[in-house]
Design an enzyme around this catalytic site. Sequence first.
Site, PDB file in Angstrom:
ATOM      1  N   LYS A   1       0.825  -1.225   0.000  1.00 28.07           N
ATOM      2  CA  LYS A   1       0.000   0.000   0.000  1.00 28.07           C
ATOM      3  C   LYS A   1       0.852   1.266   0.000  1.00 28.07           C
ATOM      4  CE  LYS A   1      -2.272  -0.431   3.847  1.00 28.07           C
ATOM      5  NZ  LYS A   1      -1.635  -1.638   4.343  1.00 28.07           N
TER       6      LYS A   1
ATOM      7  N   ARG B   1      -9.090   1.262   9.710  1.00 23.65           N
ATOM      8  CA  ARG B   1      -8.520  -0.047   9.995  1.00 23.65           C
ATOM      9  C   ARG B   1      -9.493  -0.944  10.741  1.00 23.65           C
ATOM     10  NH1 ARG B   1      -2.899   1.083   9.295  1.00 23.65           N
ATOM     11  NH2 ARG B   1      -1.479  -0.571   9.660  1.00 23.65           N
TER      12      ARG B   1
ATOM     13  N   ARG C   1      11.704  -5.564   4.446  1.00 23.01           N
ATOM     14  CA  ARG C   1      11.413  -4.153   4.212  1.00 23.01           C
ATOM     15  C   ARG C   1      12.237  -3.234   5.120  1.00 23.01           C
ATOM     16  NH1 ARG C   1       5.297  -1.929   4.758  1.00 23.01           N
ATOM     17  NH2 ARG C   1       5.579  -2.157   6.995  1.00 23.01           N
TER      18      ARG C   1
ATOM     19  N   ARG D   1      11.777  -1.107  10.819  1.00 24.62           N
ATOM     20  CA  ARG D   1      10.769  -0.712  11.808  1.00 24.62           C
ATOM     21  C   ARG D   1      10.668  -1.775  12.888  1.00 24.62           C
ATOM     22  NH1 ARG D   1       5.470   0.874   8.332  1.00 24.62           N
ATOM     23  NH2 ARG D   1       4.510  -0.203  10.097  1.00 24.62           N
TER      24      ARG D   1
ATOM     25  N   ARG E   1       0.557  -8.357  13.770  1.00 23.16           N
ATOM     26  CA  ARG E   1      -0.063  -7.386  12.855  1.00 23.16           C
ATOM     27  C   ARG E   1      -0.966  -8.089  11.848  1.00 23.16           C
ATOM     28  NH1 ARG E   1       4.627  -4.481  10.284  1.00 23.16           N
ATOM     29  NH2 ARG E   1       3.116  -3.060   9.366  1.00 23.16           N
TER      30      ARG E   1
HETATM   31  P1  AMP Z   1       1.243   1.323   9.060  1.00 21.20           P
HETATM   32  O1  AMP Z   1       2.402   2.211   8.794  1.00 21.20           O
HETATM   33  O2  AMP Z   1       0.006   1.700   8.294  1.00 21.20           O
HETATM   34  O3  AMP Z   1       1.577  -0.135   8.965  1.00 21.20           O
HETATM   35  O4  AMP Z   1       0.851   1.572  10.618  1.00 21.20           O
HETATM   36  C1  AMP Z   1       1.779   1.322  11.651  1.00 21.20           C
HETATM   37  C2  AMP Z   1       1.057   1.267  12.977  1.00 21.20           C
HETATM   38  O5  AMP Z   1       0.439   2.541  13.253  1.00 21.20           O
HETATM   39  C3  AMP Z   1      -0.082   0.260  13.080  1.00 21.20           C
HETATM   40  O6  AMP Z   1       0.374  -1.062  13.338  1.00 21.20           O
HETATM   41  C4  AMP Z   1      -0.874   0.849  14.253  1.00 21.20           C
HETATM   42  O7  AMP Z   1      -0.220   0.620  15.492  1.00 21.20           O
HETATM   43  C5  AMP Z   1      -0.787   2.341  13.953  1.00 21.20           C
HETATM   44  N1  AMP Z   1      -1.895   2.752  13.066  1.00 21.20           N
HETATM   45  C6  AMP Z   1      -1.803   3.203  11.781  1.00 21.20           C
HETATM   46  N2  AMP Z   1      -3.015   3.464  11.287  1.00 21.20           N
HETATM   47  C7  AMP Z   1      -3.910   3.179  12.274  1.00 21.20           C
HETATM   48  C8  AMP Z   1      -5.321   3.236  12.371  1.00 21.20           C
HETATM   49  N3  AMP Z   1      -6.094   3.615  11.336  1.00 21.20           N
HETATM   50  N4  AMP Z   1      -5.891   2.862  13.544  1.00 21.20           N
HETATM   51  C9  AMP Z   1      -5.152   2.484  14.588  1.00 21.20           C
HETATM   52  N5  AMP Z   1      -3.809   2.378  14.562  1.00 21.20           N
HETATM   53  C10 AMP Z   1      -3.188   2.731  13.418  1.00 21.20           C
END
Ligand code: AMP
Length: 210
Positions: free
Chosen positions: A13, A88, A127, A153, A164
Amino acid sequence: MRLILLGAPGAGKGTQAVHLAKYFKIPHISTGDIFRANLKAGTPLGVQAQSFMDRGELVADSVTNEMVKDRLTHDDVAHGFLLDGFPRNVAQAEVLRAILAEKKTPLHAVLEFSLANEEIVARLSSRRTCKDCFQPSVGVDKCPSCGGDVYQREDDKAEVIARRLEVYQEQTAPIISFYRNEGLLISVSAAGNVEDITASAISALSRVAQ
Ligand code: AMP
């Protein structure tokens, strides 16, 4: 174009979001990037989000929804936006629908990237992420986009990846049928090379009325 990108962590994404945002000339709004920027700057929001992020859990809806609501008041969303990582769960999808209904700016499409689980795990473990602009990359020492240093990360480490993916299945996957029922869902395969996936996404989106 008001667009959401959906898909498991590692489906690509973030990478596709950068290309699609450029193509459609709309801002790329990644809730994960906003949390990481806050974490880096040491803001109260970043401190609050960190323990959830490091464990692969979702940050509380109240915090995330407010953050997105605020972001959608910025001038740059006047001609559309691309949301990456939000919503989410179904509760967040309902909040977003209400925010957009109030502004009379409904979504045009929800693009889902689908990919087999083994491929997702392989991509996530290799990654790296840019410390400065957060763009993901594989097999490089410096960010291909801005030249910044890259790092792994905390939540791309094996033990957190599994959690996750569980959170995705339990909480995020149900919004696929939510948007299918709304007639907004478009699915694209996330297997193959980046350019081909971008091309199929653009071709699928060109059939969407704006
Ligand atoms: P991402 O970079 O999209 O993989 O997001 C990394 C982390 O940020 C996720 O595993 C959550 O801990 C937090 N996060 C990102 N977007 C959301 C969301 N819409 N709702 C809740 N937590 C989020």
